[in-house]
Design an enzyme around this catalytic site. Structure first.
Site, PDB file in Angstrom:
ATOM      1  N   HIS A  22      -5.660   2.780   0.784  1.00 25.66           N
ATOM      2  CA  HIS A  22      -4.961   3.970   1.296  1.00 25.66           C
ATOM      3  C   HIS A  22      -5.736   4.653   2.428  1.00 25.66           C
ATOM      4  O   HIS A  22      -5.176   4.992   3.469  1.00 25.66           O
ATOM      5  CB  HIS A  22      -4.731   4.985   0.177  1.00 25.66           C
ATOM      6  CG  HIS A  22      -4.055   4.421  -1.043  1.00 25.66           C
ATOM      7  ND1 HIS A  22      -3.138   3.409  -0.969  1.00 25.66           N
ATOM      8  CD2 HIS A  22      -4.159   4.724  -2.354  1.00 25.66           C
ATOM      9  CE1 HIS A  22      -2.707   3.124  -2.192  1.00 25.66           C
ATOM     10  NE2 HIS A  22      -3.317   3.900  -3.048  1.00 25.66           N
ATOM     11  N   ASP A  27       0.913  -1.134   0.000  1.00 21.46           N
ATOM     12  CA  ASP A  27       0.000   0.000   0.000  1.00 21.46           C
ATOM     13  C   ASP A  27       0.947   1.175   0.000  1.00 21.46           C
ATOM     14  O   ASP A  27       1.529   1.521   1.042  1.00 21.46           O
ATOM     15  CB  ASP A  27      -0.870   0.002   1.264  1.00 21.46           C
ATOM     16  CG  ASP A  27      -1.875   1.146   1.219  1.00 21.46           C
ATOM     17  OD1 ASP A  27      -1.471   2.251   0.828  1.00 21.46           O
ATOM     18  OD2 ASP A  27      -3.043   0.931   1.566  1.00 21.46           O
ATOM     19  N   HIS A  28       1.151   1.787  -1.153  1.00 23.01           N
ATOM     20  CA  HIS A  28       2.286   2.715  -1.245  1.00 23.01           C
ATOM     21  C   HIS A  28       2.127   3.941  -0.332  1.00 23.01           C
ATOM     22  O   HIS A  28       3.084   4.626  -0.050  1.00 23.01           O
ATOM     23  CB  HIS A  28       2.581   3.096  -2.693  1.00 23.01           C
ATOM     24  CG  HIS A  28       1.680   4.140  -3.268  1.00 23.01           C
ATOM     25  ND1 HIS A  28       0.430   3.857  -3.736  1.00 23.01           N
ATOM     26  CD2 HIS A  28       1.842   5.467  -3.446  1.00 23.01           C
ATOM     27  CE1 HIS A  28      -0.133   4.970  -4.179  1.00 23.01           C
ATOM     28  NE2 HIS A  28       0.699   5.968  -4.012  1.00 23.01           N
TER      29      HIS A  28
HETATM   30  C1  BG6 Z   1      -3.087   4.457  -6.665  1.00 18.07           C
HETATM   31  C2  BG6 Z   1      -4.392   4.483  -7.388  1.00 18.07           C
HETATM   32  O1  BG6 Z   1      -3.058   3.419  -5.721  1.00 18.07           O
HETATM   33  O2  BG6 Z   1      -2.898   5.678  -5.998  1.00 18.07           O
HETATM   34  C3  BG6 Z   1      -4.464   5.648  -8.348  1.00 18.07           C
HETATM   35  O3  BG6 Z   1      -4.569   3.277  -8.098  1.00 18.07           O
HETATM   36  C4  BG6 Z   1      -4.143   6.940  -7.630  1.00 18.07           C
HETATM   37  O4  BG6 Z   1      -5.748   5.746  -8.946  1.00 18.07           O
HETATM   38  C5  BG6 Z   1      -2.852   6.803  -6.842  1.00 18.07           C
HETATM   39  O5  BG6 Z   1      -4.034   7.978  -8.599  1.00 18.07           O
HETATM   40  C6  BG6 Z   1      -2.603   8.021  -5.989  1.00 18.07           C
HETATM   41  O6  BG6 Z   1      -1.319   7.928  -5.459  1.00 18.07           O
HETATM   42  P1  BG6 Z   1      -0.520   9.229  -5.035  1.00 18.07           P
HETATM   43  O7  BG6 Z   1       0.744   8.712  -4.466  1.00 18.07           O
HETATM   44  O8  BG6 Z   1      -0.350  10.052  -6.279  1.00 18.07           O
HETATM   45  O9  BG6 Z   1      -1.392   9.919  -4.039  1.00 18.07           O
END
Ligand code: BG6
Length: 496
Positions: A251, A188-189
């Site tokens: 997230h 979950d980045h």
């Molecule tokens: C991803 C989603 O996990 O997170 C995308 O699949 C989204 O749809 C992205 O745009 C958002 O990541 P960040 O790091 O730009 O907030």
């Protein structure tokens, strides 16, 4: 390697954690994620000399490509500095294969064995599953069957882990045939973002917040993940996922867990995840009135006209996929009982902003004659996850001059200003942690299951009605029903 040392706040900091020598095998190497996130992260790790001394990367996907073509494509993806690029490129290979093709898999095994000899990677493997989710089980079986007798193996799996509780369990069952939980790293980045980790530092490294971090002092919490982006040509995936599976299930619920968790006894993977899962378990299924979904229509984002969701390429013109979700949730435990957590996320909103705002209760009695209790604004602690990463505290101060007029001002901490350095990308941290075998910032299976249980209940309730989509224009803050959700409780979404 020591970080650049001009800033006194960074003085004395040695950031060196050395992973074992290994090969990183990326499945889905012709995809967007590999180009946009994984290679820039690897390049940056190479630049900071954080990769293992003996290291190799093998890219795998169906597209026919030679090693050199793969290298050239990846070099384009990073702002390559030749000396650093060489470090990475000399250990790069590409294998074109269908994930279920046995013969090609043997070629993969051969390539890996050759690399072990050539690069001294000792049979250690990190398998990164960056393929579309439909291929996860096939790839897990393929690599699981061929686990090398030597060295260790770790599996990094991109989200989404399943599309509901049943499919997540099915995928987990396949994984368990070949891997132990400690070898599995579910991405979950958001957990790799500095600002999200800083939430733990803010809460547990400072004495002043914890005593007031509860229902007695906190009025409510607002978590916003707002994007100005649309679906970026990902209709195939997004039509199936929608905002609830794309962002909310993972997230957002992780942000709730980190905000609401009890202090862990230490920062080992299990201690931290034990506390997070308790929060997820304590969350009520929200009633239908507490959830709002939306879909964007045509509008203007940052001055440019953009199409509505149903007009995006490859989207069904009658699509009922939501691009916005807002919800009021409760964490039903001693610390948070009756304290609402308001969550909202959407595509094509007015501004890119991810924030966690802790709104405290108002001061109980204003001793200033001219000020009614309503006009005295509450204190709010805002964690700016992105952009303008930092933390700010809204406090009331006296306006200089005669009388006693109070205004709200912000005490700000900005990463850029304090540390004078850019923040590392989430994927840098996560790739390195997986190589190190540190699962603290990855989601454990019981967390994933709790997340899906909640989302399954929300989605099941949606089957009963059909909202009139589109219900918000691109470039706005979402459907009016989301504002009403707050207004009913005498509250409002925070504007910056
Ligand atoms: C991803 C989603 O996990 O997170 C995308 O699949 C989204 O749809 C992205 O745009 C958002 O990541 P960040 O790091 O730009 O907030």
């Amino acid at each position: 390697m020591a970080i650049a040392q001009e800033n006194p706040l960074l003085e004395g900091l040695q950031i060196r954690r050395a992973p074992d020598d290994c090969i990183l095998v990326i499945f889905g190497a012709s995809g967007d994620l590999t180009k946009r996130k994984l290679f820039p992260a690897l390049y940056s790790l190479a630049y900071r000399r954080l990769l293992p001394e003996h290291f190799a990367v093998v890219g795998i996907s169906r597209t026919e490509e030679t090693d050199d073509e793969f290298r050239d494509r990846m070099k384009e993806a990073v702002q390559a500095h030749s000396r650093v690029w060489e470090l990475l490129a000399s250990g790069m290979r590409y294998v074109a294969m269908d994930f279920a093709d046995d013969e090609r898999e043997d070629r993969l095994t051969e390539t890996l064995t050759e690399l072990d000899e050539e690069r001294g990677t000792g049979g250690n493997r990190v398998y990164y599953l960056a393929t579309p989710p439909g291929a996860f089980e096939t790839v897990v079986r393929a690599v699981g069957k061929r686990r090398s007798a030597q060295g260790w193996a770790r599996l990094i799996i991109e989200k989404p882990f399943g599309r509901d509780l049943a499919s997540a369990r099915q995928l987990q069952k396949t994984i368990e045939e070949f891997f132990e939980e400690r070898e599995v790293f579910r991405i979950d980045h958001y957990l790799g973002k500095e600002t999200v980790q800083n939430m733990l530092a803010l809460r547990f490294a400072n004495g002043i917040f914890e005593p007031i971090w509860n229902r007695q002092f906190v009025d409510h919490i607002q978590i916003t993940v707002a994007e100005t982006l649309g679906i970026e040509g990902r209709a195939g995936y997004y039509e199936q996922a929608g905002a609830v599976r794309d962002i909310f299930q993972n997230h957002m619920l992780q942000l709730v867990a980190i905000t609401a968790m009890e202090p862990p006894i230490d920062f080992t993977a299990d201690s931290v995840r034990n506390e997070k899962v308790k929060v997820l378990r304590a969350m009520h299924t929200p009633g239908p009135k507490s959830v709002v979904r939306g879909q964007y229509g045509r509008g203007y984002v940052e001055g440019e006209e953009v199409p509505g969701y149903r007009e995006e390429q490859d989207v069904d013109p009658n699509s009922m996929t939501e691009t916005y979700v807002a919800a009021k949730l409760y964490v039903d435990n001693w610390r948070w009982a009756d304290t609402p957590f308001y969550l909202r996320t959407g595509k094509r909103l007015a501004r890119r902003e991810t924030t966690i705002a802790i709104q405290f209760k108002r001061a109980p009695h204003p001793p200033f004659e001219e000020l009614s209790a309503e006009r005295l604004k509450p204190n709010v602690l805002i964690v700016h996850v992105q952009p303008d990463e930092g933390v700010s505290l809204a406090i009331g101060v006296k306006v200089p001059g005669q009388g006693m007029t109070i205004r709200t001002v912000h005490m700000d901490f900005l990463y850029g200003g304090a540390f004078r350095t850019g923040l590392p990308e989430a994927y840098e941290r996560l790739i390195l942690d997986a190589m190190l075998g540190d699962a603290t910032l990855f989601t454990r299976i019981d967390e994933v299951e709790e997340q899906w249980s909640l989302v399954d209940a929300i989605v099941a309730a949606w089957a009963r009605d059909r909202p009139a989509f589109p219900n918000y224009s691109a470039g706005t803050w979402g459907p009016t029903a989301a504002d009403e959700l707050m207004e009913r409780d005498g509250r409002a979404w925070r504007q910056r």
